[in-house]
Motif scaffolding. Sequence first.
Motif, mmCIF file in Angstrom:
data_model
loop_
_atom_site.group_PDB
_atom_site.id
_atom_site.type_symbol
_atom_site.label_atom_id
_atom_site.label_comp_id
_atom_site.label_asym_id
_atom_site.label_seq_id
_atom_site.Cartn_x
_atom_site.Cartn_y
_atom_site.Cartn_z
ATOM 1 N N SER A 2 -139.930 97.219 62.677
ATOM 2 C CA SER A 2 -138.722 97.117 61.860
ATOM 3 C C SER A 2 -139.095 96.935 60.382
ATOM 4 O O SER A 2 -140.221 96.578 60.029
ATOM 5 C CB SER A 2 -137.860 95.941 62.322
ATOM 6 O OG SER A 2 -138.523 94.724 62.066
ATOM 7 N N LYS A 3 -138.099 97.172 59.526
ATOM 8 C CA LYS A 3 -138.309 97.022 58.091
ATOM 9 C C LYS A 3 -138.644 95.583 57.725
ATOM 10 O O LYS A 3 -139.485 95.318 56.860
ATOM 11 C CB LYS A 3 -137.050 97.481 57.347
ATOM 12 C CG LYS A 3 -137.211 97.500 55.841
ATOM 13 C CD LYS A 3 -135.988 98.095 55.180
ATOM 14 C CE LYS A 3 -136.172 98.143 53.665
ATOM 15 N NZ LYS A 3 -134.978 98.723 52.992
ATOM 16 N N ARG A 9 -145.367 91.675 57.059
ATOM 17 C CA ARG A 9 -146.789 92.025 57.103
ATOM 18 C C ARG A 9 -147.329 92.280 55.702
ATOM 19 O O ARG A 9 -148.447 91.853 55.371
ATOM 20 C CB ARG A 9 -146.985 93.267 57.971
ATOM 21 C CG ARG A 9 -148.404 93.833 57.885
ATOM 22 C CD ARG A 9 -148.712 94.763 59.007
ATOM 23 N NE ARG A 9 -148.749 94.047 60.269
ATOM 24 C CZ ARG A 9 -149.361 94.519 61.369
ATOM 25 N NH1 ARG A 9 -149.977 95.675 61.330
ATOM 26 N NH2 ARG A 9 -149.351 93.837 62.478
ATOM 27 N N GLU A 10 -146.532 92.956 54.849
ATOM 28 C CA GLU A 10 -146.984 93.243 53.478
ATOM 29 C C GLU A 10 -147.187 91.941 52.697
ATOM 30 O O GLU A 10 -148.169 91.779 51.971
ATOM 31 C CB GLU A 10 -145.959 94.128 52.765
ATOM 32 C CG GLU A 10 -146.364 94.508 51.356
ATOM 33 C CD GLU A 10 -145.342 95.387 50.662
ATOM 34 O OE1 GLU A 10 -145.494 95.586 49.440
ATOM 35 O OE2 GLU A 10 -144.400 95.852 51.327
ATOM 36 N N LEU A 11 -146.243 90.994 52.864
ATOM 37 C CA LEU A 11 -146.377 89.701 52.189
ATOM 38 C C LEU A 11 -147.594 88.933 52.707
ATOM 39 O O LEU A 11 -148.315 88.296 51.932
ATOM 40 C CB LEU A 11 -145.106 88.868 52.390
ATOM 41 C CG LEU A 11 -143.854 89.349 51.651
ATOM 42 C CD1 LEU A 11 -142.638 88.559 52.106
ATOM 43 C CD2 LEU A 11 -144.043 89.218 50.148
ATOM 44 N N GLN A 12 -147.838 89.014 54.022
ATOM 45 C CA GLN A 12 -148.996 88.335 54.591
ATOM 46 C C GLN A 12 -150.292 88.929 54.069
ATOM 47 O O GLN A 12 -151.258 88.205 53.768
ATOM 48 C CB GLN A 12 -148.956 88.422 56.127
ATOM 49 C CG GLN A 12 -150.047 87.613 56.809
ATOM 50 C CD GLN A 12 -149.930 86.123 56.532
ATOM 51 O OE1 GLN A 12 -148.858 85.555 56.744
ATOM 52 N NE2 GLN A 12 -150.993 85.493 56.069
ATOM 53 N N ASP A 13 -150.320 90.261 53.958
ATOM 54 C CA ASP A 13 -151.518 90.913 53.417
ATOM 55 C C ASP A 13 -151.779 90.475 51.984
ATOM 56 O O ASP A 13 -152.926 90.216 51.589
ATOM 57 C CB ASP A 13 -151.349 92.436 53.476
ATOM 58 C CG ASP A 13 -151.378 92.973 54.904
ATOM 59 O OD1 ASP A 13 -151.853 92.236 55.792
ATOM 60 O OD2 ASP A 13 -150.931 94.119 55.111
#
Length: 254
Positions: A2-3, A9-13
């Motif tokens: 999902s979006k 995931r992007e924030l975690q990366d």
Amino acid sequence: MSKQSEMIRELQDRLNATEAICKDLLTHLHNSPVQAQIKFDDYRIKYTQEAIEQREAEAKAKKLKENYNTVKSEFNDKVMADYWNLVFLTDKQREQRLNDIWSTITSNVELPKDAKRPQHAIPELTEERLFDRRSELQESINRANPTQNKHIIEHCSKSKVEFTERMERERDRLIGELRIKNGVSESERQRLIKETVQEHNYRIKKHVNDMDRQINSAQASLSHLEKHKTELGRVNKELGQCHRQCKTDPLTTI
């Protein structure tokens, strides 16, 4: 995926990358991975949202306490300066006056939620205080020159009108001469006219302001004189009753 999951995931990366960069920089700074990890963990403890909010709350509480101490000191100073007005008021009038002073001082100041107007001890009248005050008032009244102050008000009021009229006549005359002046371009003529208007307006404004300052000062002196005369009447009346009312010099808490 999902979006929302993609965003997480992007924030975690980004968080992982930021953490790695911080650790590398700390390792380079302290020349030790162990010290870098200790420092990093210390930052994580200090800069949790809860810790940040707590420090902000403590800083605000300190600032509010400082504000309260400042306005309390100013309140006490103003109350003491206003003693000879307060002492002749009834209890109800005095309470209202104290509330007004407090409200004026605190109107634009942030204070603790539980902040209250401080209690203030007003020394009661004694015969000695009354005699001293009567001497002060009589000396002030004797030094005053109401005739001179009234003359200043009359003279300055008249001067404002006469000076303004004279400057306006001179301005209009010069502008008339400039409008028919030969040997100047139209742009130069307009520049000269504008400068003439500005100069005379400035002189008028300056003179009016000077006269207003003198008028305000004279009016304040007359007002001050009337207040002192009124207060002197109160003091004399109180002295006449002093054998009944001025036996001791206790403090009355308000």
